[in-house]
Design a protein around this motif. Structure first.
Motif, mmCIF file in Angstrom:
data_model
loop_
_atom_site.group_PDB
_atom_site.id
_atom_site.type_symbol
_atom_site.label_atom_id
_atom_site.label_comp_id
_atom_site.label_asym_id
_atom_site.label_seq_id
_atom_site.Cartn_x
_atom_site.Cartn_y
_atom_site.Cartn_z
ATOM 1 N N ARG A 242 0.762 -1.171 0.143
ATOM 2 C CA ARG A 242 -0.086 -0.043 -0.227
ATOM 3 C C ARG A 242 0.770 1.139 0.073
ATOM 4 N NH1 ARG A 242 -5.493 0.262 1.789
ATOM 5 N NH2 ARG A 242 -5.247 2.309 2.048
ATOM 6 N N GLY A 243 2.164 1.046 -0.083
ATOM 7 C CA GLY A 243 3.114 2.140 -0.157
ATOM 8 C C GLY A 243 3.276 2.998 1.324
ATOM 9 N N ALA A 244 3.015 1.999 2.212
ATOM 10 C CA ALA A 244 3.062 2.552 3.637
ATOM 11 C C ALA A 244 4.511 2.169 3.980
ATOM 12 C CB ALA A 244 2.026 2.196 4.372
ATOM 13 N N GLU A 245 5.036 3.030 4.790
ATOM 14 C CA GLU A 245 6.460 2.731 5.357
ATOM 15 C C GLU A 245 6.062 2.142 6.787
ATOM 16 O OE1 GLU A 245 9.646 3.000 4.301
ATOM 17 O OE2 GLU A 245 8.829 3.433 2.244
ATOM 18 N N LEU A 246 6.994 0.917 7.057
ATOM 19 C CA LEU A 246 7.290 0.360 8.308
ATOM 20 C C LEU A 246 8.377 1.237 9.336
ATOM 21 C CD1 LEU A 246 5.981 -1.983 9.728
ATOM 22 C CD2 LEU A 246 7.989 -3.584 8.989
ATOM 23 N N ALA A 247 7.605 1.733 10.471
ATOM 24 C CA ALA A 247 8.683 2.405 11.547
ATOM 25 C C ALA A 247 9.122 1.373 12.283
ATOM 26 C CB ALA A 247 7.842 3.562 12.101
ATOM 27 N N SER A 248 8.297 0.366 12.806
ATOM 28 C CA SER A 248 8.630 -0.644 13.819
ATOM 29 C C SER A 248 7.684 -1.507 13.978
ATOM 30 C CB SER A 248 8.808 0.178 15.287
ATOM 31 O OG SER A 248 9.041 -0.678 16.089
ATOM 32 N N LEU A 249 8.094 -2.976 14.004
ATOM 33 C CA LEU A 249 7.337 -4.189 14.093
ATOM 34 C C LEU A 249 7.484 -5.056 15.249
ATOM 35 C CD1 LEU A 249 5.378 -5.876 12.334
ATOM 36 C CD2 LEU A 249 7.302 -6.754 10.994
ATOM 37 N N VAL A 250 6.553 -5.171 15.860
ATOM 38 C CA VAL A 250 6.843 -6.325 16.937
ATOM 39 C C VAL A 250 5.976 -7.343 16.814
ATOM 40 C CG1 VAL A 250 7.531 -4.717 18.910
ATOM 41 C CG2 VAL A 250 5.299 -5.049 18.668
ATOM 42 N N ALA A 251 6.102 -8.472 17.263
ATOM 43 C CA ALA A 251 5.056 -9.691 17.404
ATOM 44 C C ALA A 251 5.188 -10.430 18.572
ATOM 45 C CB ALA A 251 5.418 -10.499 16.135
ATOM 46 N N GLY A 252 4.420 -10.922 19.283
ATOM 47 C CA GLY A 252 4.274 -11.372 20.413
ATOM 48 C C GLY A 252 2.836 -11.380 20.926
ATOM 49 N N THR A 253 2.900 -12.233 22.245
ATOM 50 C CA THR A 253 1.448 -12.044 22.897
ATOM 51 C C THR A 253 1.576 -11.086 24.153
ATOM 52 O OG1 THR A 253 1.271 -14.372 22.401
ATOM 53 C CG2 THR A 253 -0.007 -13.587 24.426
ATOM 54 N N TYR A 254 0.987 -9.892 23.736
ATOM 55 C CA TYR A 254 0.874 -8.727 24.879
ATOM 56 C C TYR A 254 -0.452 -8.468 25.626
ATOM 57 C CZ TYR A 254 4.924 -8.186 21.779
ATOM 58 O OH TYR A 254 6.107 -8.269 20.932
ATOM 59 N N ILE A 255 -1.495 -8.835 24.707
ATOM 60 C CA ILE A 255 -2.970 -8.631 25.080
ATOM 61 C C ILE A 255 -3.471 -9.695 24.814
ATOM 62 C CG2 ILE A 255 -3.203 -6.895 23.487
ATOM 63 C CD1 ILE A 255 -5.483 -5.918 25.008
ATOM 64 N N SER A 256 -3.846 -10.710 25.514
ATOM 65 C CA SER A 256 -4.319 -12.042 25.044
ATOM 66 C C SER A 256 -5.899 -12.080 25.486
ATOM 67 C CB SER A 256 -3.639 -13.195 25.873
ATOM 68 O OG SER A 256 -3.783 -13.193 27.157
ATOM 69 N N ALA A 257 -6.594 -13.023 25.209
ATOM 70 C CA ALA A 257 -8.010 -13.468 25.678
ATOM 71 C C ALA A 257 -7.824 -14.832 26.140
ATOM 72 C CB ALA A 257 -8.995 -13.227 24.512
ATOM 73 N N LEU A 258 -7.397 -15.071 27.202
ATOM 74 C CA LEU A 258 -7.017 -16.447 27.693
ATOM 75 C C LEU A 258 -6.474 -17.238 26.687
ATOM 76 C CD1 LEU A 258 -10.401 -17.310 29.845
ATOM 77 C CD2 LEU A 258 -7.958 -16.755 30.782
ATOM 78 N N ASP A 259 -7.008 -18.315 26.084
ATOM 79 C CA ASP A 259 -5.990 -19.077 25.347
ATOM 80 C C ASP A 259 -6.781 -19.026 23.843
ATOM 81 O OD1 ASP A 259 -8.372 -20.427 25.889
ATOM 82 O OD2 ASP A 259 -7.263 -22.372 26.431
ATOM 83 N N MET A 260 -7.210 -17.784 23.544
ATOM 84 C CA MET A 260 -8.177 -17.728 22.066
ATOM 85 C C MET A 260 -7.247 -17.901 21.032
ATOM 86 S SD MET A 260 -10.348 -14.661 20.486
ATOM 87 C CE MET A 260 -11.524 -14.388 21.717
ATOM 88 N N ARG A 261 -7.685 -18.890 20.107
ATOM 89 C CA ARG A 261 -6.877 -19.115 18.959
ATOM 90 C C ARG A 261 -7.089 -17.803 17.808
ATOM 91 N NH1 ARG A 261 -3.500 -21.175 16.408
ATOM 92 N NH2 ARG A 261 -3.606 -22.233 14.400
ATOM 93 N N GLY A 262 -6.400 -16.709 18.110
ATOM 94 C CA GLY A 262 -6.575 -15.769 17.063
ATOM 95 C C GLY A 262 -5.461 -14.715 17.359
#
Ligand code: ADP
Ligand code: MG
Length: 549
Positions: free
Chosen positions: A285-305
């Motif tokens: 989309r022509g948008a620049e990435l400033a910073s990217l994180v991936a992890g579990t920070y705000i969960s919904a118990l063990d929701m698969r999503g």
């Protein structure tokens, strides 16, 4: 019924005790009323950052306590707002009247009400209090009560934590928080609901479907969609998030802070994959990435999503707060994104492409036949192992066919090198060894014996251990790889159904493997059958494929 491991069986006060133990003394907690606080605040901090909400979203909020993060976290019961009394008691515990306090509240009725009452009570006691309401969830856009507060909470608590440590006052923090909040949107999807607090079933998601725009408390989403695959799914989510942030109107060069967040039941492997897809979608989309994180920070118990949160970075100053180091156990550790060309794949040149042969009819036909063995062999491996034997085997043959062979004489070599170089698992390289001995030997019978020796040397197993050796060894007793030898391999493979495993994964399962043959032995019989057939041996009545049931 709930199981002992069920997440709704973890009392949140005891969970706080666990968190405190892992925090090395930095986190204190009270059980009556329940709250937790950072024991080691930064020197420069003038405003106490307070947040809270129902438990079940860990590591948020208590995991965000620490230098560079929150001062106070107030958890309620699972998915239930904390009581205003807890909030008041928590603030009184860490700060004297007269202090400045910022309440960060997710937009849910119970949270909003309890924090509003707490604010009035604290103000009456002489505290100076500001409230920041987080409302970033696109999945609830247009709802009467306004958008729900989700992933932006992580972004805000991280940024405001760093800004507070830099000495910002209440007014500045409120302004910064409102600005970042207004430029942040999140969207969540789920493939399966979480374990229901108190037992019972959560919402049902049909196979092949996704709940699109789901909340973090098990409320169903406004929309159920057919799963379009990760790439398209993430593309759609990024598109909608960018649209809602007005990306088209943004001045050229708007950068985005992106958070890929697991809802509690998604593997880290998948989250990294989703992160790569999100970065690609932004680029598209022509948008620049400033910073990217991936992890579990705000969960919904063990929701698969998972959820995606995008913040349009209007100002480099707060991006600095986003990437600032901190001591909170559950907050992300973001970095500034590198240009795509610096993070793209590097491939070691293994030389596979050199010497690529012409396509081979025999290998092509074999690849097709072994593709048909994939599922039944996987099913056998599922009983005693991890269910990938058929995939490994057909992958090897397919790769050999793709590589091709310079001449028919080199077809077996091509097969051997594909297995040696490219097929994983226990069996891949062992098949590679046997095939290279078969390719190299003057006479095929010698090749079988050399292969037997090589597999024993490298794998350390003996015939009778329920492995591929139980097909290979009986064949090696014959002078040549003739019909009798292949029949012996087939019978040897069949006999493994009465053997317990002593090697490989089957060795952990004891008697549970009995009744079905070893997949590696079956595969060995199939491979020997194919090689003999290629040599022109008459195999009338020797039914290797029959081993697959
Ligand atoms: P993994 O167990 O790593 O998933 P595969 O599924 O590719 O490996 O292969 C499983 C087969 O490998 C088993 O059915 C068995 O026949 C064979 N195997 C495992 N360990 C040995 C060994 N030490 N020697 C010979 N064959 C082995
Ligand atoms: Mg396996």
């Amino acid at each position: 019924m709930t199981t002992p491991f069920s997440p709704d069986q973890a009392p949140h006060a005891e969970a706080l005790h666990g968190l405190a133990l892992t925090a090395g003394g930095g986190i204190g907690y009270s059980t009556d009323p329940v709250f937790a606080w950072n024991r080691w605040p930064a020197e420069g901090r003038r405003v106490w950052l307070v947040s809270g909400g129902g438990a079940g979203h860990e590591p948020m909020h208590a995991g965000f306590l620490g230098e560079g993060g929150l001062d106070v976290a107030v958890p309620g019961e699972v998915f239930t707002s904390p009581h205003n009394g807890q909030v008041v008691a928590a603030v009184e515990h860490v700060a004297e009247p007269g202090a400045e306090v910022l309440l960060i509240v997710k937009n849910y009725t119970g949270d909003v009400i309890n924090f509003a009452i707490a604010r009035e009570r604290l103000e009456a006691k002489g505290y100076s209090v500001g409230t920041l309401v987080v409302d970033d969830d696109l999945g609830s856009e247009g709802a009467e009560a306004g958008r729900r507060g989700t992933g932006a909470t992580v972004v805000l608590e991280k940024i405001l934590g760093a800004a507070a440590d830099a000495g910002q006052g209440l007014g500045e923090l409120l302004e910064l928080g409102r600005r970042v909040g207004a430029r942040t949107r999140s969207l969540a999807v789920a493939r399966a609901a979480h374990t229901r607090p108190g037992g019972g079933e959560g919402f049902e998601v049909e196979q092949g479907s996704l709940e699109y725009g789901v909340g973090i408390h098990g409320e169903t989403a406004a929309e159920t969609i057919a799963d379009p695959g990760v790439e398209q799914l993430v593309g759609r989510m990024v598109d909608e998030l960018l649209d809602s942030l007005g990306h088209e109107d943004a001045p050229a060069g708007a950068d985005y802070v992106v958070m890929v967040n697991g809802l509690g039941g998604v593997s880290n492997l998948e989250l990294s994959h989703i992160a790569a897809q999100a970065a690609a979608a932004l680029r598209g989309r022509g948008a620049e990435l400033a910073s990217l994180v991936a992890g579990t920070y705000i969960s919904a118990l063990d929701m698969r999503g998972f959820s995606l949160t995008l913040t349009a970075a209007d100002d480099a100053a707060w991006v600095g707060y986003w990437i600032a180091p901190h001591a909170a156990p559950g907050l992300p550790h973001p970095r500034i994104a590198e240009a795509a060309e610096d993070t793209g794949p590097r491939s070691a040149n293994t030389g596979h492409e050199d010497g690529k042969g012409a396509s081979s009819q025999w290998l092509d036909a074999l690849a097709e036949r072994f593709e048909g063995y994939r599922e039944p062999l996987n099913a056998l491996d599922q009983r005693s192992g991890d269910g990938d034997m058929g995939t490994n085997l057909s992958h090897g043959v397919r790769r050999a066919a793709e590589r091709g062979a310079a001449s028919p004489d080199e077809e077996l070599d091509a097969l051997a090198s594909a297995f040696l170089d490219e097929v994983g698992g226990s069996s891949g390289p062992l098949f590679g060894l046997v095939l290279s001995e078969l390719a190299r030997a003057e006479r095929r019978g010698e090749g079988v014996r050399a292969g037997l020796e090589a597999v024993q040397r490298v794998g350390g197993a003996k015939p009778g251990d329920r492995t591929m050796l139980d097909a290979l060894a009986p064949a090696a007793e014959h002078e040549e790889l003739d019909a009798a030898a292949v029949r012996a391999a087939v019978e040897g493979a069949a006999s493994t159904k009465d053997l317990r495993g002593r090697r490989g994964r089957a060795s952990y399962l004891g008697e549970r493997v009995l009744g079905a043959p070893d997949p590696g032995a079956v595969a060995m019989a199939l491979v020997l059958h194919a090689v003999a057939e290629r040599d022109g041996v008459d195999l009338e009545g020797v039914d290797a494929a029959g081993l697959l049931g």
